[in-house]
Design a protein around this motif. Structure first.
Motif, mmCIF file in Angstrom:
data_model
loop_
_atom_site.group_PDB
_atom_site.id
_atom_site.type_symbol
_atom_site.label_atom_id
_atom_site.label_comp_id
_atom_site.label_asym_id
_atom_site.label_seq_id
_atom_site.Cartn_x
_atom_site.Cartn_y
_atom_site.Cartn_z
ATOM 1 N N THR A 343 0.870 -1.173 0.000
ATOM 2 C CA THR A 343 0.000 0.000 0.000
ATOM 3 C C THR A 343 0.910 1.228 0.000
ATOM 4 O OG1 THR A 343 -1.694 -1.148 1.266
ATOM 5 C CG2 THR A 343 -1.769 1.249 1.304
ATOM 6 N N LEU A 345 1.050 5.373 0.606
ATOM 7 C CA LEU A 345 0.350 6.560 1.098
ATOM 8 C C LEU A 345 1.084 7.808 0.625
ATOM 9 C CD1 LEU A 345 -0.414 5.581 4.841
ATOM 10 C CD2 LEU A 345 -1.776 5.094 2.811
ATOM 11 N N HIS A 346 0.299 8.741 0.046
ATOM 12 C CA HIS A 346 0.867 9.977 -0.467
ATOM 13 C C HIS A 346 -0.131 11.095 -0.207
ATOM 14 C CE1 HIS A 346 1.184 12.962 -3.834
ATOM 15 N NE2 HIS A 346 2.436 12.965 -3.423
ATOM 16 N N THR A 347 0.256 12.161 0.435
ATOM 17 C CA THR A 347 -0.666 13.212 0.922
ATOM 18 C C THR A 347 -1.923 12.539 1.496
ATOM 19 O OG1 THR A 347 -1.709 13.625 -1.234
ATOM 20 C CG2 THR A 347 0.209 14.959 -0.664
ATOM 21 N N GLU A 350 -4.383 7.232 -1.166
ATOM 22 C CA GLU A 350 -3.919 5.887 -0.876
ATOM 23 C C GLU A 350 -4.108 5.042 -2.123
ATOM 24 O OE1 GLU A 350 -5.640 4.092 2.649
ATOM 25 O OE2 GLU A 350 -5.419 2.108 1.750
ATOM 26 N N SER A 405 6.683 13.135 -1.036
ATOM 27 C CA SER A 405 7.035 12.020 -0.155
ATOM 28 C C SER A 405 5.933 10.967 -0.096
ATOM 29 C CB SER A 405 7.321 12.551 1.256
ATOM 30 O OG SER A 405 6.258 13.353 1.709
ATOM 31 N N VAL A 406 6.347 9.719 0.112
ATOM 32 C CA VAL A 406 5.397 8.601 0.231
ATOM 33 C C VAL A 406 5.866 7.662 1.338
ATOM 34 C CG1 VAL A 406 4.772 8.586 -2.226
ATOM 35 C CG2 VAL A 406 6.654 7.145 -1.429
ATOM 36 N N ILE A 407 4.941 6.842 1.860
ATOM 37 C CA ILE A 407 5.373 5.706 2.672
ATOM 38 C C ILE A 407 4.769 4.433 2.094
ATOM 39 C CG2 ILE A 407 5.823 6.946 4.812
ATOM 40 C CD1 ILE A 407 3.162 5.931 5.911
ATOM 41 N N VAL A 409 3.406 0.569 2.931
ATOM 42 C CA VAL A 409 2.846 -0.175 4.060
ATOM 43 C C VAL A 409 2.631 -1.624 3.630
ATOM 44 C CG1 VAL A 409 0.852 -0.362 5.604
ATOM 45 C CG2 VAL A 409 1.703 1.904 4.958
ATOM 46 N N THR A 416 4.634 -0.019 8.630
ATOM 47 C CA THR A 416 5.263 0.920 7.703
ATOM 48 C C THR A 416 6.607 0.328 7.297
ATOM 49 O OG1 THR A 416 4.149 2.785 8.739
ATOM 50 C CG2 THR A 416 6.114 3.281 7.430
ATOM 51 N N ALA A 419 10.100 4.535 3.576
ATOM 52 C CA ALA A 419 9.760 5.929 3.341
ATOM 53 C C ALA A 419 10.452 6.355 2.072
ATOM 54 C CB ALA A 419 10.230 6.790 4.503
ATOM 55 N N GLY A 420 9.709 7.019 1.200
ATOM 56 C CA GLY A 420 10.290 7.330 -0.089
ATOM 57 C C GLY A 420 10.234 8.793 -0.460
ATOM 58 N N LEU B 166 6.708 9.754 9.468
ATOM 59 C CA LEU B 166 7.481 10.712 8.686
ATOM 60 C C LEU B 166 6.569 11.729 8.030
ATOM 61 C CD1 LEU B 166 8.714 7.583 8.005
ATOM 62 C CD2 LEU B 166 10.546 9.110 7.300
ATOM 63 N N TRP B 167 7.131 12.915 7.823
ATOM 64 C CA TRP B 167 6.393 14.011 7.198
ATOM 65 C C TRP B 167 5.024 14.112 7.865
ATOM 66 C CZ3 TRP B 167 8.724 10.241 3.768
ATOM 67 C CH2 TRP B 167 9.989 10.633 3.331
ATOM 68 N N LEU B 169 2.499 11.867 7.060
ATOM 69 C CA LEU B 169 1.827 10.660 6.592
ATOM 70 C C LEU B 169 1.583 9.721 7.770
ATOM 71 C CD1 LEU B 169 3.937 10.159 3.350
ATOM 72 C CD2 LEU B 169 1.548 10.888 3.472
ATOM 73 N N ASN B 171 -0.022 6.219 9.189
ATOM 74 C CA ASN B 171 -0.478 4.880 8.818
ATOM 75 C C ASN B 171 -1.425 4.351 9.885
ATOM 76 O OD1 ASN B 171 -0.753 2.152 8.361
ATOM 77 N ND2 ASN B 171 1.437 1.680 8.538
#
Lengths: 423, 300
Positions: A343, A345-347, A350, A405-407, A409, A416, A419-420, B166-167, B169, B171
């Motif tokens: 998954t 997540l960005h802003t 999803e 930025s994204v994470i 999951v 998590t 982190a990207g 982070l930032w 975001l 979860n």
């Protein structure tokens, strides 16, 4: 007195991250900042005094102030990001205190993600070591706007200017390869208090600011992107009351640019255009909203908008794409799965994504790109390519830390994983 | 044009963002309301977050039965004014049902029993997120707390298994039966809270302001004289000007001598005071790591 409380209206918030190895005196430095800025309370001081005595130490060890959880105190190491607070009449400071050891790269990345300033500690006796380089590389990758190098333990090199200059030059030579905009250097002794809060009388050759003066005055007002309007819709406010019958407000936090009443805007992904009718807050209507404000935007036209959509200017939109090039930092002890699905997540969006390719693993001590080793394990940093199930509205991380930025999951464990930063 | 927010407005914006994130990401959130200034701030920020709509989740008060009457009066007025639903989890009920056994003796407190009543109330209401007003500056075990803090199916906190944040975001993914505690005011300090409440002119319970009260001394702290605390023969109550720095269960909330009868004077007092606000909490003093131990079990 009643005027006094309004002075606080002028205080700014500065977030900084500290990194240093166990012996660099990081805990002592933070303890010193808290103690000298009078942010330590008597009961806290008495507690660390008692601990110091119990452990047979001759002086009160300020480092115990930042000691966290029981498990860590027993092992004598810090295993996570801890947040500390202090303030002066000018600014309120949030310290993201991270351990410096290699297996804690992920913690450093976490602490760095929201920081205005990265404070790097160097032991004056040892100079630039592997950890110093790693910290600087992470600060550069995470685009921390300001880097402050504190050359510590000057007392142990007799406060000699040569020792400071040698390290200064060594660091600058290495940092020229990095993408760091603003670097400063300060010689200090956290233990003795030289150049931390008070100017040192033992280093008259140094004419720059003290550490606290630097933190109070470094220019952070332009750390946000105020040019490219980005408003990710977080929540739709619909009161359903008689008074606000047809009210439809788009709540969110401004991620970039300045949104003004009357602006022509476009909504992604639909591409419909409208005008900003109102910007609303509990405290009344405002004419413009900018980062990092939370606000509620109302549009002139009735368009179907929901969480995950983004409001932007018509002639300045982010890239809508399903293919992302990312620098990822891996956080989990289960390695990155090539072709794996996660998954993303960005802003306020999803989606699902698949890892299409690992381009290279980066050696975070040397910046070397290793295209042969593609096993991405915990604390590794790598460049990867992912494809998402639906378009995300992205900017490069360089341009905007929020929309860039994204994470990732894990779909099974919900943890998590990474982190990207979008390239 | 200089675009910048002062520190209180930036903290406000961050907290509103987190509160909205909870409403968007969870199905059935609840706001834990203790009656203290931090939870009053939380309710106020939630009101701002959804304005002009009502707060889209109920408040949950864990009632030890040992309340300051002033705190209950304030709570009921607030709920009425905002039109939100109030749910009460009762420690007395948990005792009556035999879920927990009450402590005996001079230092008896229902503070530890709150955890059981809280977890029971969360389970009964099928809440998947509980918003709390904890701050990271309060206590060392809280310094590493996340905004979104994951709890397993037993409501337990595992400090080693918290998700990195982070930032901005967050979860919120979880398995069935698990829930999150969410702490939107993590980055506020005690002084920030007071400055903000003063600037925004938020109404507060009278307990926070200096008032005359019968108190007695125990282990260097002043406690309010009340029917819930068994006094030792040597503990003789006397009348003093005091105020509460935190509001909790009467048995473990210390009061402090003070003449601060306005928010401005309280701010001045805090700015010069040398004892942390939890310094008067008997529950934290039981051992050096008592907060950490209680949190692991699911304490708020």
């Amino acid at each position: 007195m009643s005027d006094d409380i309004y002075k606080y209206e002028d205080m700014e918030l500065l977030r900084f991250t500290t990194a240093g190895s166990v012996d660099d005196g990081k805990s002592t430095l933070i303890g010193r900042l808290l103690y000298d800025s009078k942010s330590i309370f008597q009961d806290q001081y008495e507690a660390i005094e008692a601990t110091s005595l119990r452990r047979g130490e001759s002086e009160v060890n300020l480092a115990y102030l930042t000691d966290g959880l029981k498990a860590e105190r027993e092992q004598g190491i810090t295993i996570d990001v801890a947040y500390r607070y202090f303030s002066t009449p000018k600014r309120k400071f949030i310290i993201a205190d991270t351990p410096g050891h290699i297996q804690y790269t992920r913690n450093m990345v976490t602490g760095a993600s929201t920081a205005n300033v990265a404070l790097i500690l160097i032991d004056a006796r040892n100079g630039v070591v592997e950890q110093t380089r790693r910290h600087a590389i992470i600060a550069s990758l995470l685009q921390i706007p300001h880097l402050l190098v504190c050359i510590n333990k000057m007392d142990l090199v007799d406060y000699k200017e040569e020792a400071y200059h040698k390290i200064h030059q060594e660091f600058e030579k290495f940092a020229s390869k990095l993408d760091i905009k603003d670097v400063s250097f300060i010689p200090i002794s956290a233990l003795k208090g030289d150049n931390v809060v008070d100017r040192s009388s033992r280093m008259t050759w140094y004419e720059g600011p003290t550490l606290l003066y630097y933190l109070e005055n470094v220019h952070i007002a332009s750390d946000h992107n105020f040019i490219d309007v980005r408003f990710p819709v977080q929540y739709v406010v619909r009161p359903h009351s008689d008074e606000f019958h047809d009210y439809r407000g788009y709540a969110g936090r401004v991620a970039g640019g300045v949104i003004k009443k009357g602006d022509k805007v476009m909504v992604l992904p639909s591409g419909f255009t409208s005008k900003v009718a109102k910007i609303n807050t509990f405290d009344g209507e405002i004419n413009e909203a900018f980062p990092p404000m939370s606000a509620t935007v109302l549009l002139e036209d009735d368009i179907d908008i929901s969480r995950g959509d983004m409001i932007v200017r018509e002639n300045n939109s982010p890239e809508a794409t399903q293919d992302l090039e990312i620098m990822v930092c891996w956080f989990n002890d289960r390695p990155l799965q090539p072709r794996g699905k996660y998954t993303i997540l960005h802003t306020s969006q999803e989606a699902r994504c698949i890892i299409k390719e690992v381009r290279y693993k980066m050696d975070i001590n040397t910046l070397h790109r290793n295209t042969d080793d593609k096993d991405i394990k915990m604390n590794d940093i790598a460049r990867i390519v992912v494809r998402t199930t639906k378009p995300l509205f992205v900017d490069s991380y360089n341009k905007n830390r929020i929309t860039g930025s994204v994470i990732l999951v894990d779909e099974g464990t919900n943890e998590t994983m990474g982190a990207g930063m979008i390239i | 044009m200089d675009y910048h927010l002062n520190h209180l407005k930036e903290l406000e914006a961050e907290s509103i963002f987190v509160i909205r994130e909870v409403a968007a990401q969870f199905e059935n959130p609840v706001l834990m309301f203790s009656g203290g200034k931090d939870s009053i701030l939380m309710v106020y920020l939630a009101q701002k977050a959804f304005y002009p709509a009502r707060i889209p989740f109920p408040l949950l008060h864990i009632d030890t039965g040992h309340n300051f009457p002033e705190a209950i009066e304030y709570r009921d007025n607030l709920v009425k004014r905002l039109g939100v639903r109030l749910m009460v989890g009762s420690v007395q009920e948990a005792i009556d049902k035999g879920l927990v056994v009450e402590e005996k003796g001079y230092n008896a407190s229902r503070n530890g029993l709150q955890t059981v009543a809280l977890l029971e109330a969360l389970e009964k209401g099928k809440f998947d997120a509980a918003l709390g007003g904890a701050r990271r500056d309060e206590e060392k075990a809280r310094a590493k707390e996340r905004f979104f803090s994951h709890r397993d199916e037993f409501g337990q906190w595992n400090p080693k298994n918290q998700r990195p944040e982070l930032w901005n975001l967050f979860n919120s993914k979880k398995n069935f039966g698990e829930h999150f505690r969410v702490f939107p005011i993590s980055n506020w300090t005690e002084l920030d809270v007071w400055q903000y409440l003063a600037l925004e002119k938020v109404e507060l319970p009278s307990l926070y302001f200096a008032h005359k009260r019968m108190v007695f001394e125990r282990d260097g702290n002043l406690l309010a004289d009340c029917e819930f605390i068994q006094k030792r023969p040597t503990e003789v109550p006397k009348e003093m000007m005091v105020r509460c720095r935190t509001i909790g269960d009467m048995t473990c909330t210390g009061v402090a001598p003070s003449s601060a009868d306005t928010v401005e004077k309280i701010i001045q007092e805090i700015a010069t005071t040398r004892i942390t606000e939890r310094g008067g909490r008997a529950d934290d003093k039981r051992s050096e790591t008592s907060m950490e131990d209680r949190k692991k079990q699911g304490y708020f």
